[in-house]
Design an enzyme around this catalytic site. Structure first.
Site, mmCIF file in Angstrom:
data_model
loop_
_atom_site.group_PDB
_atom_site.id
_atom_site.type_symbol
_atom_site.label_atom_id
_atom_site.label_comp_id
_atom_site.label_asym_id
_atom_site.label_seq_id
_atom_site.Cartn_x
_atom_site.Cartn_y
_atom_site.Cartn_z
ATOM 1 N N HIS A 101 -58.575 -8.954 -2.036
ATOM 2 C CA HIS A 101 -58.497 -7.500 -1.822
ATOM 3 C C HIS A 101 -58.065 -7.171 -0.387
ATOM 4 O O HIS A 101 -57.635 -6.067 -0.120
ATOM 5 C CB HIS A 101 -59.879 -6.900 -2.105
ATOM 6 C CG HIS A 101 -59.860 -5.624 -2.886
ATOM 7 N ND1 HIS A 101 -58.822 -5.210 -3.683
ATOM 8 C CD2 HIS A 101 -60.809 -4.654 -2.990
ATOM 9 C CE1 HIS A 101 -59.135 -4.045 -4.243
ATOM 10 N NE2 HIS A 101 -60.326 -3.690 -3.837
ATOM 11 N N TYR A 151 -63.742 1.422 4.160
ATOM 12 C CA TYR A 151 -63.816 0.620 2.947
ATOM 13 C C TYR A 151 -62.724 1.075 1.995
ATOM 14 O O TYR A 151 -62.233 2.196 2.050
ATOM 15 C CB TYR A 151 -65.200 0.626 2.293
ATOM 16 C CG TYR A 151 -66.208 -0.175 3.089
ATOM 17 C CD1 TYR A 151 -66.257 -1.561 2.996
ATOM 18 C CD2 TYR A 151 -67.076 0.468 3.965
ATOM 19 C CE1 TYR A 151 -67.158 -2.292 3.747
ATOM 20 C CE2 TYR A 151 -67.984 -0.258 4.718
ATOM 21 C CZ TYR A 151 -68.010 -1.638 4.612
ATOM 22 O OH TYR A 151 -68.887 -2.370 5.363
ATOM 23 N N ASP A 153 -53.000 -5.068 -2.373
ATOM 24 C CA ASP A 153 -53.077 -6.164 -3.344
ATOM 25 C C ASP A 153 -52.772 -5.620 -4.736
ATOM 26 O O ASP A 153 -53.069 -4.469 -5.042
ATOM 27 C CB ASP A 153 -54.470 -6.802 -3.306
ATOM 28 C CG ASP A 153 -55.579 -5.829 -3.672
ATOM 29 O OD1 ASP A 153 -56.175 -6.010 -4.748
ATOM 30 O OD2 ASP A 153 -55.859 -4.892 -2.895
ATOM 31 N N TYR A 194 -65.787 -9.976 3.456
ATOM 32 C CA TYR A 194 -64.548 -9.617 2.766
ATOM 33 C C TYR A 194 -63.297 -10.215 3.415
ATOM 34 O O TYR A 194 -62.217 -10.139 2.862
ATOM 35 C CB TYR A 194 -64.366 -8.093 2.742
ATOM 36 C CG TYR A 194 -65.461 -7.367 2.011
ATOM 37 C CD1 TYR A 194 -65.566 -7.460 0.630
ATOM 38 C CD2 TYR A 194 -66.378 -6.592 2.694
ATOM 39 C CE1 TYR A 194 -66.564 -6.789 -0.058
ATOM 40 C CE2 TYR A 194 -67.376 -5.917 2.013
ATOM 41 C CZ TYR A 194 -67.472 -6.017 0.643
ATOM 42 O OH TYR A 194 -68.459 -5.351 -0.032
#
Length: 186
Positions: free
Chosen positions: A20, A64, A91, A15
């Site tokens: 994100h 998360y 975001d 990630y």
């Protein structure tokens, strides 16, 4: 004066450079500029900087994205930071890439990280810095887009976008949200 500055994102190398994770990336850049390192603490990676007599507690939740509120709620209570001194960097697909908008409150607009913060921290009345990632994706491909990596052109524009966001964080903590919005919002 104490502030809690939260960058939203997901942990893990898969990630790291995704849209994100713009909140994580911006706080990493701020920590680098200030010469501070991250420590793994309860529910988050945490760092602290001093700026013009203020303590800025930086966190990147390790829960998360969809459970970000757990870390935000814990650290607000642990550090006794009022909601008006919380700033969440997030975001936002509804804003063109590289545009920034600070708001004193607002809806989650479908963002699961913000939804969870609302649920666990008592509503929508907390400041956030919405960081535009654009919406250049085919219908039904939203998840792939936000979890996708930046294009080369976006990647080239990221440093100036993040530097402006950092200026806005400093402004929020020193001049206040109203003046910062007037000065910087796109």
């Amino acid at each position: 004066m104490k502030y809690l500055i939260v960058g939203l994102g997901n942990i893990g190398p898969e990630y790291e450079l995704t849209r994100h994770n713009i909140g994580f990336l911006t706080l990493d850049r701020l920590a680098d500029k200030e010469g501070v390192t991250w420590k793994s603490e309860r529910l988050a990676f945490k760092s602290e900087i001093k700026h013009k007599g203020r303590s800025l507690h930086l966190i990147k939740p390790t829960t998360y994205m969809n459970l970000s509120g757990k870390a935000v709620n814990y650290w607000m209570k642990e550090l006794a930071i009022p909601k008006e001194n919380l700033l969440v960097l997030v975001d936002d697909m509804a804003i063109p890439f590289a545009k920034l908008r600070m708001r004193a409150k607002g809806s989650a607009a479908g963002h699961n990280g913000l939804k969870n913060i609302e649920e666990l921290c008592g509503g929508q009345d907390y400041p956030r810095l919405r960081m535009g990632i654009g919406d250049n994706f085919p219908k039904g491909r939203q998840v792939e887009y936000v979890l996708g990596r930046f294009t080369q052109q976006e990647f080239d524009e990221l440093p100036s976008m993040m530097d402006k966001a950092i200026d806005m964080v400093y402004g929020f903590c020193t001049a206040g949200i109203a003046q910062t919005m007037t000065q910087y919002n796109d």
